[in-house]
Scaffold this active site. Structure first.
Site, PDB file in Angstrom:
ATOM      1  N   GLY A 121       2.659  -1.192   4.340  1.00  0.00           N
ATOM      2  CA  GLY A 121       2.704   0.130   4.161  1.00  0.00           C
ATOM      3  C   GLY A 121       4.348   0.705   3.732  1.00  0.00           C
ATOM      4  O   GLY A 121       4.704   0.579   2.810  1.00  0.00           O
ATOM      5  N   GLY A 122       4.703   1.183   4.995  1.00  0.00           N
ATOM      6  CA  GLY A 122       6.197   1.785   4.958  1.00  0.00           C
ATOM      7  C   GLY A 122       7.130   0.622   4.075  1.00  0.00           C
ATOM      8  O   GLY A 122       7.894   1.302   3.007  1.00  0.00           O
ATOM      9  N   SER A 149       3.076  -2.544  10.601  1.00  0.00           N
ATOM     10  CA  SER A 149       4.361  -2.384  10.671  1.00  0.00           C
ATOM     11  C   SER A 149       5.015  -3.688  10.564  1.00  0.00           C
ATOM     12  O   SER A 149       5.984  -4.513  11.265  1.00  0.00           O
ATOM     13  CB  SER A 149       4.708  -2.060  12.357  1.00  0.00           C
ATOM     14  OG  SER A 149       4.371  -0.747  12.550  1.00  0.00           O
ATOM     15  N   GLU A 152      -6.005  -4.983  10.105  1.00  0.00           N
ATOM     16  CA  GLU A 152      -4.877  -4.049  10.405  1.00  0.00           C
ATOM     17  C   GLU A 152      -5.366  -3.276  11.810  1.00  0.00           C
ATOM     18  O   GLU A 152      -5.808  -2.445  11.754  1.00  0.00           O
ATOM     19  CB  GLU A 152      -4.803  -3.006   9.230  1.00  0.00           C
ATOM     20  CG  GLU A 152      -4.317  -3.583   8.017  1.00  0.00           C
ATOM     21  CD  GLU A 152      -3.658  -2.643   7.096  1.00  0.00           C
ATOM     22  OE1 GLU A 152      -2.451  -2.803   6.721  1.00  0.00           O
ATOM     23  OE2 GLU A 152      -4.611  -1.577   6.688  1.00  0.00           O
ATOM     24  N   HIS A 170      -9.784   1.189   4.606  1.00  0.00           N
ATOM     25  CA  HIS A 170      -8.391   1.397   5.320  1.00  0.00           C
ATOM     26  C   HIS A 170      -8.968   2.313   6.430  1.00  0.00           C
ATOM     27  O   HIS A 170      -9.472   3.151   6.478  1.00  0.00           O
ATOM     28  CB  HIS A 170      -7.619   1.860   4.362  1.00  0.00           C
ATOM     29  CG  HIS A 170      -6.007   1.807   5.120  1.00  0.00           C
ATOM     30  ND1 HIS A 170      -5.718   2.889   5.962  1.00  0.00           N
ATOM     31  CD2 HIS A 170      -4.992   0.968   4.788  1.00  0.00           C
ATOM     32  CE1 HIS A 170      -4.497   2.567   6.277  1.00  0.00           C
ATOM     33  NE2 HIS A 170      -4.108   1.595   5.595  1.00  0.00           N
ATOM     34  N   GLY A 181       1.871   2.176  10.925  1.00  0.00           N
ATOM     35  CA  GLY A 181       2.917   3.269  10.744  1.00  0.00           C
ATOM     36  C   GLY A 181       3.538   3.549  12.151  1.00  0.00           C
ATOM     37  O   GLY A 181       4.229   4.694  12.359  1.00  0.00           O
ATOM     38  N   GLU A 209      -7.181   4.546   7.599  1.00  0.00           N
ATOM     39  CA  GLU A 209      -6.871   6.201   7.353  1.00  0.00           C
ATOM     40  C   GLU A 209      -8.252   6.679   6.595  1.00  0.00           C
ATOM     41  O   GLU A 209      -8.523   7.936   6.896  1.00  0.00           O
ATOM     42  CB  GLU A 209      -5.531   6.116   6.567  1.00  0.00           C
ATOM     43  CG  GLU A 209      -4.266   6.201   7.036  1.00  0.00           C
ATOM     44  CD  GLU A 209      -3.008   5.652   6.558  1.00  0.00           C
ATOM     45  OE1 GLU A 209      -2.989   5.610   5.538  1.00  0.00           O
ATOM     46  OE2 GLU A 209      -2.502   5.044   7.361  1.00  0.00           O
ATOM     47  N   ASN A 237       0.948  -1.201  -0.123  1.00  0.00           N
ATOM     48  CA  ASN A 237      -0.089   0.009  -0.107  1.00  0.00           C
ATOM     49  C   ASN A 237       0.867   1.243  -0.008  1.00  0.00           C
ATOM     50  O   ASN A 237       1.373   1.496   0.897  1.00  0.00           O
ATOM     51  CB  ASN A 237      -0.857   0.149   1.315  1.00  0.00           C
ATOM     52  CG  ASN A 237      -1.637   1.258   1.325  1.00  0.00           C
ATOM     53  OD1 ASN A 237      -1.759   2.009   0.506  1.00  0.00           O
ATOM     54  ND2 ASN A 237      -2.331   1.337   2.514  1.00  0.00           N
ATOM     55  N   TRP A 238       0.855   1.967  -1.183  1.00  0.00           N
ATOM     56  CA  TRP A 238       1.892   3.012  -1.197  1.00  0.00           C
ATOM     57  C   TRP A 238       1.304   4.157  -0.655  1.00  0.00           C
ATOM     58  O   TRP A 238       1.788   5.583  -0.611  1.00  0.00           O
ATOM     59  CB  TRP A 238       2.297   3.174  -2.763  1.00  0.00           C
ATOM     60  CG  TRP A 238       3.298   2.168  -3.434  1.00  0.00           C
ATOM     61  CD1 TRP A 238       3.886   0.952  -2.516  1.00  0.00           C
ATOM     62  CD2 TRP A 238       3.686   2.001  -4.700  1.00  0.00           C
ATOM     63  NE1 TRP A 238       4.690   0.517  -3.388  1.00  0.00           N
ATOM     64  CE2 TRP A 238       4.613   1.077  -4.595  1.00  0.00           C
ATOM     65  CE3 TRP A 238       3.623   2.675  -5.639  1.00  0.00           C
ATOM     66  CZ2 TRP A 238       5.330   0.524  -5.812  1.00  0.00           C
ATOM     67  CZ3 TRP A 238       4.143   2.432  -7.020  1.00  0.00           C
ATOM     68  CH2 TRP A 238       4.831   1.226  -7.014  1.00  0.00           C
ATOM     69  N   LYS A 239       0.028   4.596  -0.441  1.00  0.00           N
ATOM     70  CA  LYS A 239      -0.422   5.509   0.188  1.00  0.00           C
ATOM     71  C   LYS A 239      -0.391   6.655  -0.908  1.00  0.00           C
ATOM     72  O   LYS A 239      -0.203   6.578  -2.096  1.00  0.00           O
ATOM     73  CB  LYS A 239      -0.001   5.762   1.484  1.00  0.00           C
ATOM     74  CG  LYS A 239      -0.245   4.394   2.520  1.00  0.00           C
ATOM     75  CD  LYS A 239      -0.109   4.858   3.878  1.00  0.00           C
ATOM     76  CE  LYS A 239      -0.327   3.456   4.551  1.00  0.00           C
ATOM     77  NZ  LYS A 239      -0.132   3.806   6.011  1.00  0.00           N
TER      78      LYS A 239
HETATM   79  P1  PGA Z   1       2.571   0.360   7.737  1.00  0.00           P
HETATM   80  O1  PGA Z   1       1.108   0.346   6.888  1.00  0.00           O
HETATM   81  O2  PGA Z   1       3.320  -1.101   7.288  1.00  0.00           O
HETATM   82  O3  PGA Z   1       3.411   1.245   7.202  1.00  0.00           O
HETATM   83  O4  PGA Z   1       2.390  -0.079   9.239  1.00  0.00           O
HETATM   84  C1  PGA Z   1       0.322  -0.484   6.897  1.00  0.00           C
HETATM   85  C2  PGA Z   1      -1.032   0.016   5.951  1.00  0.00           C
HETATM   86  O5  PGA Z   1      -1.484   1.158   6.232  1.00  0.00           O
HETATM   87  O6  PGA Z   1      -1.605  -0.710   5.316  1.00  0.00           O
END
Ligand code: PGA
Length: 258
Positions: A237-238, A216, A170, A98, A176, A100, A13-15
């Site tokens: 994500g990251g 994470s 999640e 998600h 994050g 967010e 997930n590149w956001k």
């Molecule tokens: P993260 O994000 O791996 O940076 O914790 C995961 C996500 O938001 O899907």
């Protein structure tokens, strides 16, 4: 379906990261670092990159997905994107719900449910994200929250439709933060989600549906996470932003395929 026989899936997930040129560079560099026989790889990229990246990624067998969509077929929704447009651009999956989107853009379970239905009707595979906040976990509300999210966001769907979705657990407190759930915490939740799916739909749905863990995930914790029998892959994500860390995660799943 026996443990270990569900397909392994890694979703990046590149956001809101990467230009089109950076995305294309990533795809080529990732492809050069992968071992044979890896599981399904999907990159959920910014809308604007989907056409170019889908074309480049198809040469390497990666699938491209989106991070969101609107629930309507078309209409006066300034700034929004429809499922049909995503399919036309080359997307195969879409992240829905998600945390967010839920927290920053006030998305409700009802809205997410309508998006799941629209995605399925349009031929997109929904990756439905669910997860509890830190406070909900502290107050021992985790199971209540997750069963409500599952039942509300998949309400009214047939067993066949539910089987065509992917669930991503999640925990909001793990996204994050560098503080991933322990493999045991995640496994307990994944097992619980299968119980909910079996109760509301049936045992076959519960055993077939891929349930991914996200929050994470890194090269140094992926091994332990993937040892858990009810974890079928990860949403990253990251660590999905650099080919080096993402390829290490993908290559680990290759070794975990049974
Ligand atoms: P993260 O994000 O791996 O940076 O914790 C995961 C996500 O938001 O899907």
């Amino acid at each position: 379906m026996e443990q270990g026989s569900r397909p392994k899936i890694v979703v990046g997930n590149w956001k809101m990261h990467k230009t089109i040129a950076e995305s294309l560079e990533f795809v080529e560099s990732l492809a050069s670092m992968l071992q044979e026989g890896h599981g399904e790889i999907c990159l959920a990229v910014p809308f604007i990159s989907i056409p170019a990246v889908a074309k480049a990624a198809s040469r390497h067998g990666f699938l491209i997905g989106a991070q969101n969509m609107h629930d309507s077929e078309a209409g006066a929704f300034t700034g929004e994107i429809s499922a049909e447009m995503l399919v036309d651009a080359g997307a195969r999956h879409v992240l829905l719900g998600h945390s967010e989107r839920r927290l920053l853009f006030s998305e409700t379970d009802d809205f997410i449910q309508r998006k799941v239905v629209r995605a399925l009707r349009s031929g997109l595979r929904p990756i439905l994200c669910i997860g509890e906040t830190e406070q909900q976990r502290r107050e021992e509300q985790t199971k209540k929250v997750l069963s409500a999210q599952l039942n509300n966001c998949l309400a009214g769907l047939s067993p066949e439709d539910v089987s065509r979705t992917v669930i991503a657990y999640e925990p909001v407190w793990a996204i994050g933060t560098g503080l991933a759930a322990t493999p045991e915490q995640a496994e307990e939740v994944h097992r619980f989600c299968r119980q909910v799916l079996a109760q509301t739909w049936n045992e076959q749905v519960a055993q077939t549906i891929p349930i991914l863990y996200g929050g994470s995930v890194r090269p140094d914790n992926i091994d332990a996470i993937m040892e858990m029998p009810n974890i079928d892959g990860v949403l990253v994500g990251g660590a999905s932003l650099k080919p080096d860390s993402f390829s290490k995660i993908v290559n680990c799943l290759t070794m975990n395929v049974t």
